[in-house]
Design a protein around this motif. Structure first.
Motif, PDB file in Angstrom:
ATOM      1  N   VAL A 296       4.935  -2.406   2.757  1.00  0.00           N
ATOM      2  CA  VAL A 296       4.592  -2.039   1.381  1.00  0.00           C
ATOM      3  C   VAL A 296       4.003  -0.630   1.356  1.00  0.00           C
ATOM      4  O   VAL A 296       4.256   0.152   0.446  1.00  0.00           O
ATOM      5  CB  VAL A 296       3.595  -3.057   0.788  1.00  0.00           C
ATOM      6  N   ALA A 297       3.222  -0.308   2.372  1.00  0.00           N
ATOM      7  CA  ALA A 297       2.657   1.043   2.506  1.00  0.00           C
ATOM      8  C   ALA A 297       2.415   1.317   3.985  1.00  0.00           C
ATOM      9  O   ALA A 297       1.980   0.430   4.725  1.00  0.00           O
ATOM     10  CB  ALA A 297       1.362   1.178   1.718  1.00  0.00           C
ATOM     11  N   LEU A 298       2.720   2.525   4.412  1.00  0.00           N
ATOM     12  CA  LEU A 298       2.493   2.921   5.795  1.00  0.00           C
ATOM     13  C   LEU A 298       1.013   3.184   6.039  1.00  0.00           C
ATOM     14  O   LEU A 298       0.297   3.641   5.143  1.00  0.00           O
ATOM     15  CB  LEU A 298       3.299   4.175   6.132  1.00  0.00           C
ATOM     16  N   GLY A 299       0.576   2.932   7.266  1.00  0.00           N
ATOM     17  CA  GLY A 299      -0.828   3.148   7.615  1.00  0.00           C
ATOM     18  C   GLY A 299      -1.301   4.562   7.333  1.00  0.00           C
ATOM     19  O   GLY A 299      -2.430   4.781   6.895  1.00  0.00           O
ATOM     20  N   GLU A 300      -0.429   5.556   7.554  1.00  0.00           N
ATOM     21  CA  GLU A 300      -0.812   6.956   7.319  1.00  0.00           C
ATOM     22  C   GLU A 300      -0.980   7.275   5.845  1.00  0.00           C
ATOM     23  O   GLU A 300      -1.558   8.309   5.484  1.00  0.00           O
ATOM     24  CB  GLU A 300       0.240   7.886   7.912  1.00  0.00           C
ATOM     25  N   ASN A 301      -0.480   6.381   4.988  1.00  0.00           N
ATOM     26  CA  ASN A 301      -0.594   6.575   3.547  1.00  0.00           C
ATOM     27  C   ASN A 301      -1.631   5.656   2.914  1.00  0.00           C
ATOM     28  O   ASN A 301      -1.619   5.433   1.698  1.00  0.00           O
ATOM     29  CB  ASN A 301       0.757   6.361   2.867  1.00  0.00           C
ATOM     30  N   ILE A 302      -2.519   5.120   3.744  1.00  0.00           N
ATOM     31  CA  ILE A 302      -3.589   4.243   3.266  1.00  0.00           C
ATOM     32  C   ILE A 302      -4.921   4.844   3.698  1.00  0.00           C
ATOM     33  O   ILE A 302      -5.105   5.192   4.864  1.00  0.00           O
ATOM     34  CB  ILE A 302      -3.448   2.816   3.833  1.00  0.00           C
ATOM     35  N   SER A 303      -5.839   4.988   2.749  1.00  0.00           N
ATOM     36  CA  SER A 303      -7.161   5.522   3.061  1.00  0.00           C
ATOM     37  C   SER A 303      -8.221   4.641   2.433  1.00  0.00           C
ATOM     38  O   SER A 303      -8.062   4.156   1.307  1.00  0.00           O
ATOM     39  CB  SER A 303      -7.307   6.954   2.541  1.00  0.00           C
ATOM     40  N   PHE A 304      -9.304   4.451   3.173  1.00  0.00           N
ATOM     41  CA  PHE A 304     -10.386   3.587   2.702  1.00  0.00           C
ATOM     42  C   PHE A 304     -11.629   4.402   2.380  1.00  0.00           C
ATOM     43  O   PHE A 304     -11.932   5.390   3.051  1.00  0.00           O
ATOM     44  CB  PHE A 304     -10.733   2.532   3.757  1.00  0.00           C
ATOM     45  N   PHE A 305     -12.344   3.955   1.354  1.00  0.00           N
ATOM     46  CA  PHE A 305     -13.641   4.541   1.067  1.00  0.00           C
ATOM     47  C   PHE A 305     -14.599   4.200   2.207  1.00  0.00           C
ATOM     48  O   PHE A 305     -14.434   3.179   2.886  1.00  0.00           O
ATOM     49  CB  PHE A 305     -14.220   3.976  -0.237  1.00  0.00           C
TER      50      PHE A 305
ATOM     51  N   HIS B 144      -9.592 -18.272  -9.356  1.00  0.00           N
ATOM     52  CA  HIS B 144     -10.333 -19.045  -8.366  1.00  0.00           C
ATOM     53  C   HIS B 144     -10.927 -18.186  -7.250  1.00  0.00           C
ATOM     54  O   HIS B 144     -11.778 -18.651  -6.511  1.00  0.00           O
ATOM     55  CB  HIS B 144      -9.417 -20.106  -7.741  1.00  0.00           C
ATOM     56  N   ALA B 145     -10.496 -16.945  -7.147  1.00  0.00           N
ATOM     57  CA  ALA B 145     -10.949 -16.117  -6.030  1.00  0.00           C
ATOM     58  C   ALA B 145     -12.288 -15.480  -6.317  1.00  0.00           C
ATOM     59  O   ALA B 145     -12.773 -15.453  -7.447  1.00  0.00           O
ATOM     60  CB  ALA B 145      -9.914 -15.024  -5.763  1.00  0.00           C
ATOM     61  N   GLU B 146     -12.912 -14.962  -5.255  1.00  0.00           N
ATOM     62  CA  GLU B 146     -14.120 -14.164  -5.413  1.00  0.00           C
ATOM     63  C   GLU B 146     -13.766 -12.869  -6.122  1.00  0.00           C
ATOM     64  O   GLU B 146     -12.603 -12.490  -6.213  1.00  0.00           O
ATOM     65  CB  GLU B 146     -14.726 -13.857  -4.039  1.00  0.00           C
ATOM     66  N   GLU B 147     -14.782 -12.193  -6.627  1.00  0.00           N
ATOM     67  CA  GLU B 147     -14.572 -10.921  -7.309  1.00  0.00           C
ATOM     68  C   GLU B 147     -13.893  -9.938  -6.352  1.00  0.00           C
ATOM     69  O   GLU B 147     -14.368  -9.699  -5.247  1.00  0.00           O
ATOM     70  CB  GLU B 147     -15.915 -10.344  -7.756  1.00  0.00           C
ATOM     71  N   PRO B 148     -12.757  -9.348  -6.759  1.00  0.00           N
ATOM     72  CA  PRO B 148     -12.083  -8.381  -5.876  1.00  0.00           C
ATOM     73  C   PRO B 148     -12.969  -7.172  -5.624  1.00  0.00           C
ATOM     74  O   PRO B 148     -13.739  -6.757  -6.490  1.00  0.00           O
ATOM     75  CB  PRO B 148     -10.833  -7.992  -6.679  1.00  0.00           C
ATOM     76  N   LYS B 149     -12.850  -6.601  -4.434  1.00  0.00           N
ATOM     77  CA  LYS B 149     -13.607  -5.409  -4.085  1.00  0.00           C
ATOM     78  C   LYS B 149     -12.645  -4.250  -3.854  1.00  0.00           C
ATOM     79  O   LYS B 149     -11.719  -4.368  -3.045  1.00  0.00           O
ATOM     80  CB  LYS B 149     -14.443  -5.652  -2.827  1.00  0.00           C
ATOM     81  N   GLU B 150     -12.855  -3.159  -4.574  1.00  0.00           N
ATOM     82  CA  GLU B 150     -12.003  -1.993  -4.391  1.00  0.00           C
ATOM     83  C   GLU B 150     -12.395  -1.315  -3.086  1.00  0.00           C
ATOM     84  O   GLU B 150     -13.554  -0.963  -2.877  1.00  0.00           O
ATOM     85  CB  GLU B 150     -12.146  -1.021  -5.559  1.00  0.00           C
ATOM     86  N   VAL B 151     -11.408  -1.098  -2.212  1.00  0.00           N
ATOM     87  CA  VAL B 151     -11.713  -0.575  -0.886  1.00  0.00           C
ATOM     88  C   VAL B 151     -11.022   0.746  -0.570  1.00  0.00           C
ATOM     89  O   VAL B 151     -11.368   1.417   0.397  1.00  0.00           O
ATOM     90  CB  VAL B 151     -11.344  -1.609   0.211  1.00  0.00           C
ATOM     91  N   GLY B 152     -10.007   1.133  -1.364  1.00  0.00           N
ATOM     92  CA  GLY B 152      -9.336   2.381  -1.037  1.00  0.00           C
ATOM     93  C   GLY B 152      -8.141   2.660  -1.921  1.00  0.00           C
ATOM     94  O   GLY B 152      -8.028   2.152  -3.042  1.00  0.00           O
ATOM     95  N   ARG B 153      -7.250   3.455  -1.400  1.00  0.00           N
ATOM     96  CA  ARG B 153      -6.042   3.877  -2.103  1.00  0.00           C
ATOM     97  C   ARG B 153      -4.848   3.782  -1.145  1.00  0.00           C
ATOM     98  O   ARG B 153      -5.004   3.860   0.070  1.00  0.00           O
ATOM     99  CB  ARG B 153      -6.160   5.331  -2.583  1.00  0.00           C
ATOM    100  N   ALA B 154      -3.655   3.675  -1.711  1.00  0.00           N
ATOM    101  CA  ALA B 154      -2.440   3.646  -0.903  1.00  0.00           C
ATOM    102  C   ALA B 154      -1.297   4.289  -1.660  1.00  0.00           C
ATOM    103  O   ALA B 154      -1.231   4.207  -2.891  1.00  0.00           O
ATOM    104  CB  ALA B 154      -2.076   2.207  -0.531  1.00  0.00           C
ATOM    105  N   ILE B 155      -0.416   4.953  -0.931  1.00  0.00           N
ATOM    106  CA  ILE B 155       0.836   5.455  -1.491  1.00  0.00           C
ATOM    107  C   ILE B 155       1.913   4.460  -1.077  1.00  0.00           C
ATOM    108  O   ILE B 155       2.128   4.228   0.114  1.00  0.00           O
ATOM    109  CB  ILE B 155       1.167   6.857  -0.959  1.00  0.00           C
ATOM    110  N   VAL B 156       2.585   3.850  -2.056  1.00  0.00           N
ATOM    111  CA  VAL B 156       3.424   2.686  -1.772  1.00  0.00           C
ATOM    112  C   VAL B 156       4.891   3.056  -1.561  1.00  0.00           C
ATOM    113  O   VAL B 156       5.386   4.055  -2.088  1.00  0.00           O
ATOM    114  CB  VAL B 156       3.321   1.649  -2.912  1.00  0.00           C
ATOM    115  N   ASN B 157       5.570   2.215  -0.781  1.00  0.00           N
ATOM    116  CA  ASN B 157       6.999   2.401  -0.510  1.00  0.00           C
ATOM    117  C   ASN B 157       7.879   1.711  -1.549  1.00  0.00           C
ATOM    118  O   ASN B 157       9.090   1.973  -1.606  1.00  0.00           O
ATOM    119  CB  ASN B 157       7.343   1.852   0.877  1.00  0.00           C
TER     120      ASN B 157
END
Length: 426
Positions: free
Chosen positions: A399-408, A357-370
């Motif tokens: 779930v993931a720390l801000g320092e381990n999340i990067s966006f395109f 039911h959702a809109e098409e997901p948009k890939e926005v970045g990467r994360a290193i998860v806990n």
């Protein structure tokens, strides 16, 4: 010739494809091109610049060494040919540079070599020391060991990651055409050269994408490489590999243009440089750690988050389980995942399968998860205070720390669609 003392010291990465330095039919190394590249690198060094070569060709040279006509499809045989050819290829480079008393160093990489942050920093330090010593590093993917899961895919991508790693000023992608065209010039006589691309997201995906039978990429992989390198602040240039002297001439032109723009802004007397396409660097380049998270790691799955979580993450927040909608794939703690955002969900999606039911997901970045995929699937949508009751333990409230999340960059998230009028042409 310009006075070397007046040149600004630059770090320049030059990528050479297999078809640029190995004859496609005979598989013989093209000594004239290799020699011209050596002379160009030596000239750049004399002008105070630091030079790195990213050289394909090991498998092609291996084919000739073993008198095999076609690249085999069986992976172990390809890797064996790479081992034979890499030895010969480095011998050629060492011999040619040796005539000019310039030392070279071999650096072979796979994604596994830079997946660990400490190893990534060690690689940076090694490059820095070699360049300070006046050595020219010659980089190639370690095809002898690499399998699909740990390959960069092609040396265009490897050259972009290398350029970002060393914080290069310029990345030259040498190819068998002069520059990027609006369509394939081999088949379309009306194809027009593109001189400058200021926003790579406006570039039509249907530009020339031809490649040789020996190489692994065409113009499409060079556009991908340009997107990676420019996001890290590296000016990326496509020009003809059969004319290596173009590298020095283009750099000289750009340096003179910049100098005269400051000193004589009205003076338009500069000579025309060799034909090339120049991708301008991002005005807000991403930091080294963010680039490593985005492009240095192999992803093992995906996490889907809501718009509210995405907005918070862009303000340097960490990812809470409450913002997670779904998990895809199998991954463990401290592994990298792709990050998707669902901008809107229908009312039905709140009670059913949001992916339907959702809109098409948009890939926005990467994360290193806990947490691993099974754990995140159990705690998605919950408050952090409920993690312990859901899992029986709580290693982290995030779930993931801000320092381990990067966006395109926004341009990287956009689909490649543009009209020629959006691109400056020669």
């Amino acid at each position: 010739m310009d006075d070397p003392s007046r040149s600004q010291a630059l770090t320049v990465v030059i990528k050479l494809g297999t078809s640029s330095i190995v004859d496609e039919n005979t598989h013989e190394p093209i000594i004239s091109i290799l020699s011209a590249i050596v002379e160009t690198a030596a000239t750049l060094q004399k002008h105070g610049h630091r030079v790195i070569l990213v050289s394909s060709g090991a498998i092609g040279v291996g084919l000739r060494r073993m008198d095999i006509n076609e690249r085999p499809k069986h992976l172990p045989k390809v890797q064996a040919l790479a081992a034979v050819g890499q030895c010969r290829l480095m011998g050629l480079w060492d011999s040619l540079f040796g005539h000019l008393r310039i030392p070279v160093a071999q650096i072979l990489l796979t994604r596994n070599d830079i997946a660990d942050r400490t190893q990534y920093l060690n690689a940076q330090n090694t490059f820095s020391e070699l360049l300070d010593m006046g050595v020219i590093p010659i980089v190639n993917e370690n095809d002898t060991l690499a399998v699909a899961e740990i390959k960069f895919g092609d040396n265009d991508t490897l050259s972009a990651i290398t350029a970002a790693m060393v914080k290069a000023d310029y990345l030259f992608l040498m190819t068998d055409v002069d520059c990027l065209y609006t369509s394939n010039p081999r088949h379309d006589p009306d194809a027009e050269p593109i001189e400058v691309v200021s926003d790579i997201s406006t570039l039509d995906a249907d530009v020339s994408t031809s490649g040789s039978s020996l190489g692994t990429g065409g113009m499409g992989t060079k556009i991908v490489a340009a997107r990676l390198a420019t996001s890290a602040g590296v000016t990326t240039i496509i020009t003809k590999s059969s004319k290596p002297e173009n590298v020095h001439e283009i750099l000289s032109y750009l340096e003179k243009r910049e100098t005269e723009a400051h000193e004589n802004p009205e003076d338009q007397g500069l000579s025309t440089p060799p034909l090339h396409t120049r991708f301008l660097p991002s005005s807000t380049p991403i930091h080294s750690r963010s680039f490593w998270i985005l492009h240095g790691l192999t992803t093992h799955g995906s996490i889907y988050i809501d718009q509210g979580a995405f907005n918070a993450l862009q303000n340097n927040a960490s990812l809470l389980p409450a913002g997670v909608l779904a998990v895809e794939g199998h991954f463990g703690q401290q592994e990298a995942v792709r990050l998707f955002v669902i901008e809107k969900r229908s009312q039905d999606a709140l009670n059913g399968d949001f992916m339907i039911h959702a809109e098409e997901p948009k890939e926005v970045g990467r994360a290193i998860v806990n947490y691993g995929s099974l754990e995140i699937d159990k705690i998605k949508g919950l408050r952090s205070t409920h993690i312990n009751s859901a899992l029986g333990y709580a290693d982290s409230e995030y779930v993931a720390l801000g320092e381990n999340i990067s966006f395109f960059e926004r341009s990287e998230r956009s689909s490649l669609a543009a009209t020629p009028s959006q691109i400056e042409k020669k």
